[in-house]
Design a protein around this motif. Structure first.
Motif, mmCIF file in Angstrom:
data_model
loop_
_atom_site.group_PDB
_atom_site.id
_atom_site.type_symbol
_atom_site.label_atom_id
_atom_site.label_comp_id
_atom_site.label_asym_id
_atom_site.label_seq_id
_atom_site.Cartn_x
_atom_site.Cartn_y
_atom_site.Cartn_z
ATOM 1 N N PRO A 1 10.702 -8.638 -6.998
ATOM 2 C CA PRO A 1 10.289 -7.317 -7.409
ATOM 3 C C PRO A 1 10.651 -6.228 -6.406
ATOM 4 O O PRO A 1 10.568 -6.437 -5.193
ATOM 5 C CB PRO A 1 8.770 -7.438 -7.509
ATOM 6 N N PHE B 1 1.778 3.913 -8.390
ATOM 7 C CA PHE B 1 2.842 3.009 -7.982
ATOM 8 C C PHE B 1 3.982 2.911 -8.993
ATOM 9 O O PHE B 1 5.044 2.379 -8.677
ATOM 10 C CB PHE B 1 2.256 1.644 -7.594
ATOM 11 N N ALA C 1 9.107 -3.268 -7.116
ATOM 12 C CA ALA C 1 7.824 -2.567 -7.198
ATOM 13 C C ALA C 1 6.825 -3.139 -6.199
ATOM 14 O O ALA C 1 6.943 -4.285 -5.762
ATOM 15 C CB ALA C 1 7.260 -2.686 -8.603
ATOM 16 N N LEU C 2 5.849 -2.328 -5.874
ATOM 17 C CA LEU C 2 4.829 -2.752 -4.912
ATOM 18 C C LEU C 2 3.633 -3.421 -5.578
ATOM 19 O O LEU C 2 2.777 -3.977 -4.906
ATOM 20 C CB LEU C 2 4.375 -1.554 -4.062
ATOM 21 N N LEU C 3 3.590 -3.360 -6.895
ATOM 22 C CA LEU C 3 2.546 -4.058 -7.646
ATOM 23 C C LEU C 3 3.200 -4.846 -8.776
ATOM 24 O O LEU C 3 4.092 -4.322 -9.447
ATOM 25 C CB LEU C 3 1.557 -3.048 -8.249
ATOM 26 N N PRO C 4 2.754 -6.062 -9.018
ATOM 27 C CA PRO C 4 3.352 -6.877 -10.082
ATOM 28 C C PRO C 4 3.218 -6.226 -11.457
ATOM 29 O O PRO C 4 4.110 -6.354 -12.292
ATOM 30 C CB PRO C 4 2.553 -8.181 -10.043
ATOM 31 N N SER D 1 6.175 -3.833 -12.066
ATOM 32 C CA SER D 1 7.541 -4.318 -11.919
ATOM 33 C C SER D 1 8.270 -4.361 -13.267
ATOM 34 O O SER D 1 7.720 -4.816 -14.269
ATOM 35 C CB SER D 1 7.537 -5.713 -11.297
#
Lengths: 147, 147
Positions: A85, A115, A87-90, A93
């Motif tokens: 990922p 985010f 992204a910083l959060l699943p 993503s």
DNA sequence: AAAAAGTCTACTAAATCTATATGCTTTGTA
DNA sequence: TACAAAGCATATAGATTTAGTAGACTTTTT
């Protein structure tokens, strides 16, 4: 944080990008130049080959080379191929989405919303930047550094 | 990727932010509302308290509350307190810098240069966004969601 | 035939993250 | 004053991921 795998992949692709159109480069050469454990790099380049990014040639005079022009390979693509990922959060993503365990309704999650913006900004930069751009940046940095 | 610790901290701060100025809220209440393991949340809130972000009150009727206005607490601050680097490479991190093992000269590293841009974009968003902003975003999302 | 180079799979070691456990202290109230 | 509610503090366990290593195999060139 990017994994070592991703970092090594980027470094190797920059080396291969500079060499685009030339004769194949050996793993061991890239490994020693870039201070990457050889056996680890083997696996990484194999992945990139299996993903269709690199060609390989066995035997004496063999090695690896880019299939496509380095201008056609984006950095974001490498992150996704090697690491996972961006992204910083699943739950944010695009390519490795996972539902948030703790959120009742992620559509209305304010944290998530922030985010999403971070992801968009990151993806924008990393998809607009190609391996060729990284090489250009390096050249510019070297010019200004030795002045 | 953010750690669970960081995510839980943000979630908890949003709850506490909504309650700013009111009576303290108990860990167990936040834990059950937000689906966070209670003992884990204890540690996290303790850290935030020791960092001066929260006050706590022991005994019956005790709990946690924000020391500062939620508009004065930025998201980036929470990431740094609870998780670590915002940057995707250690050699690019402002607060958790580590030298790159494999780079001979990071001043002229093209890969690093790209991730400086990514870091700047991320830090910009996360430092301009406060807990109060997260709460506002949540409200807006809920409004549009129930329409 | 031998050497050079990539292929493939399995394994191990280390680090980190997540969570739990246990016992302690402080505070309010019956 | 006793007891319950709540946070404080530290230790430890379990799980997961990451990084790296090993070894045997295949292909190609000379």
């Amino acid at each position: 944080m990017l994994s070592k795998k991703t970092r090594y992949a980027l470094k190797a692709l920059v080396v291969l990008g500079k060499n685009f159109g030339g004769v194949p480069i050996q793993i061991s050469k890239i490994a020693s130049e870039e201070h990457i454990p050889k056996k680890f790099l083997e696996q990484i380049l194999l992945d990139l080959r299996n993903a269709g990014l690199l060609y390989s040639k066995k035997g004496s005079g063999g090695g690896y080379g880019l299939v496509k022009d380095p201008a056609e390979i984006s950095v974001v693509q490498i992150l996704r191929l090697t690491g996972g990922p961006v992204a910083l959060l699943p739950c944010v993503s695009l390519n490795f989405y996972q539902k948030c365990d703790e959120c009742d309704n992620e559509e209305t999650c304010g944290v998530r919303d922030v985010f999403v913006d971070v992801r968009d900004a990151t993806v924008k930069i990393l998809s607009e930047t190609s391996i060729a751009d990284v090489i250009k940046r390096e050249k510019n940095l070297i010019e200004n550094y030795t002045q």
